[in-house]
Design an enzyme around this catalytic site. Structure first.
Site, PDB file in Angstrom:
ATOM      1  CB  CYS A  53      38.063 -20.770  19.917  1.00 11.21           C
ATOM      2  SG  CYS A  53      38.650 -20.741  18.215  1.00 11.21           S
ATOM      3  N   GLY A  54      35.121 -20.945  18.107  1.00 13.59           N
ATOM      4  CA  GLY A  54      34.410 -21.688  17.083  1.00 13.59           C
ATOM      5  C   GLY A  54      35.334 -22.488  16.177  1.00 13.59           C
ATOM      6  CG  HIS A  55      38.086 -20.503  13.701  1.00 13.53           C
ATOM      7  ND1 HIS A  55      37.338 -20.653  12.558  1.00 13.53           N
ATOM      8  CD2 HIS A  55      38.257 -19.161  13.854  1.00 13.53           C
ATOM      9  CE1 HIS A  55      37.073 -19.462  12.045  1.00 13.53           C
ATOM     10  NE2 HIS A  55      37.613 -18.546  12.819  1.00 13.53           N
ATOM     11  CB  CYS A  56      39.116 -24.370  19.156  1.00 13.09           C
ATOM     12  SG  CYS A  56      40.359 -23.050  19.223  1.00 13.09           S
TER      13      CYS A  56
END
Length: 499
Positions: A53-56
């Site tokens: 996950c990019g946001h993670c």
């Protein structure tokens, strides 16, 4: 014997907890050690994440920084993380549907985290949840250290903390989770900060540096004062800033879509910034970098593309979002000011997006609707019209697509039934609101009624619904999780990269 067994299990749990691995100060939690960690730590913030996950990934360094700061302070507050793609039972137990999902466990009881994604946001939120609404400051050095530590700090100056104003300040402080509040009655702190009587002072590391409220210190006025001053006059939209932007009291926003790498970025921003102070406390001025891939979905939501930017849009937030578009593309200060003034005066009509009607909109069994032909087709009283409102990026919509085509084929020769679809990311309607995708609505023959479909998304389910006149399968539409769709797409892209 049972007592000894229980005692042994408890001791084992604590011993096991002591062995919990850490990654940059963050506890690495699994199904095997999760309950033991909650037993040992009364207050722990837990991130449920996915490695792809990019946001993670963007969150990770801020999360680690928060953990380190708390550890350096000797705080009992802890941060932990769970790989939800591995610890699927934990993810299911705590209803994790998107990434990252962050929950705060106080004495084992979870609540949703609701602040920003910077290190200080995590720390301040946890401290507000576990401590007093405002910390007491007794010395000048304590005050200076507190004010220096965060971008925004709100201090109440009250020599008598039993007054109505002091009580109002503390009541407001208890309502804010992401901003540190302090209160002082120390004479030297008053003198050092040039405060003479009762006051609420908002110290900040941007714009004017501080704002003072010295009269009418009621709860309502203090909240209004904070809402007007706690954010920069012009703020950039980022994933980290989003909770503060949309979770605050400001419900009127002006959005400026612009490329930060464009040659005229600074000149355009200077014009934009000229206007912002005139509407301070009334309209939040935001700019959005169109070069950031994370922001492309926002452009799409407003019917924009990078090639037509820079551009401005005005929105009001309430039960529903209302959008406004200027009549001119001019972006000088005077034009921007006039647009905002006219919207606030009620002389600008809400902007509803619509694509042009395709020449072949009715060439296939499933008819293509847009804003410009919707009423003509869907509200034709001579037919019953079943419409799918979809988003091109929605995973659930993609799964439904072949079934919808089959349904159209089945009813293509029925003169009293129309099967249709509309891209709701590019088309909006004044009297039909779509909150999730896909949304399916039925517009019956000879009726003003609109019926939501909430039955099985199968050919048989839709067929029964239509043949029953909209009765079998009717009901409020279920909401889908947009974030889950986005993360599914991100995971799919990540897996392709790995291959």
């Amino acid at each position: 014997m049972k007592v000894l067994a229980a005692l042994f299990l408890t001791l084992f749990a604590f011993a096991h907890c002591d062995d919990i691995a850490e990654d940059e100060g963050v506890l690495v939690l699994t199904e095997a050690n999760f309950d033991a960690a909650l037993e040992k730590h009364d207050a722990i913030l837990v991130e449920f994440y996915a490695p792809w996950c990019g946001h993670c990934k963007a969150l990770a360094p801020e999360y680690a920084t928060a953990a380190k700061k708390l550890n350096d302070e000797g705080s009992t507050l802890k941060l932990g993380k769970v790989d939800a793609t591995v610890e699927t039972k934990l993810a299911t137990k705590f209803s994790v549907r998107g990434y990252p999902t962050i929950k705060f466990f106080r004495n084992g009881n979870p609540i949703d985290y609701s602040a920003g994604r910077k290190a200080d946001d995590f720390i301040n939120w946890m401290k507000k949840k576990t401590g007093p609404p405002a910390v007491t400051v007794a010395t000048v050095d304590e005050a200076k250290a507190l004010i220096e530590k965060d971008d925004v700090v709100i201090v109440g100056f009250f020599k008598d903390q039993s007054t109505d104003a002091a009580k109002a300040f503390l009541a407001v402080a208890s309502q804010y989770d992401d901003v540190p509040f302090a209160i002082t009655e120390a004479e030297d702190v008053f003198t050092d900060n040039k405060v003479e009587g009762e006051a609420v002072v908002l110290f900040k590391k941007f714009d004017e540096g501080r704002n003072d409220l010295t009269a009418d210190l009621t709860e309502a006025n203090i909240k209004e004062f904070i809402g007007a001053n706690q954010l920069p006059t012009v703020i950039e939209f980022t994933q980290e800033a989003a909770p503060k932007i949309f979770g605050g009291d400001a419900k009127n926003h002006l959005l400026f879509f612009i490329s930060k790498t464009s040659d005229d970025f600074q000149a355009k921003m200077d014009e934009y910034k000229k206007v912002a102070p005139e509407f301070k406390g009334k309209v939040l001025f935001i700019y959005i970098d169109i070069d950031d891939e994370d922001n492309l979905r926002i452009l799409e939501f407003f019917g924009l593309s990078p090639d037509v930017c820079p551009a401005v849009r005005y929105i009001t937030l309430g039960d529903e979002m209302t959008k406004y578009k200027p009549e001119t593309d001019a972006l000088d200060a005077e034009s921007i000011k006039k647009f905002v003034t006219d919207v606030r005066a009620g002389t600008v009509k809400p902007h509803l997006m619509s694509e042009d009607v395709p020449e072949d909109w009715d060439a296939t069994p499933v008819k293509t609707l847009v804003g410009k032909n919707f009423n003509e087709v869907a509200k034709d009283k001579t037919k019953g019209v079943l419409v799918e409102f979809y988003a091109p990026w929605c995973g659930h919509c993609k799964q439904l697509a072949p079934i919808w085509e089959e349904l159209g084929e089945k009813f293509k020769d029925n003169d009293e039934v129309v099967i249709a679809k509309m891209d709701s990311t590019a088309n909006e309607l004044e009297d039909v609101k779509v909150q999730s995708f896909p949304t399916i609505k039925f517009f019956p023959k000879d009726s003003e009624e609109v019926i939501d479909y909430n039955g099985e998304r199968t050919l048989e389910g839709f067929t029964k619904f239509l043949e029953s006149g909209g009765k079998d399968g009717a009901g409020p539409a279920e909401e889908e999780d947009f974030e889950e769709d986005e993360e599914e797409e991100e995971e799919e892209a990540q897996k392709k990269d790995e291959l």
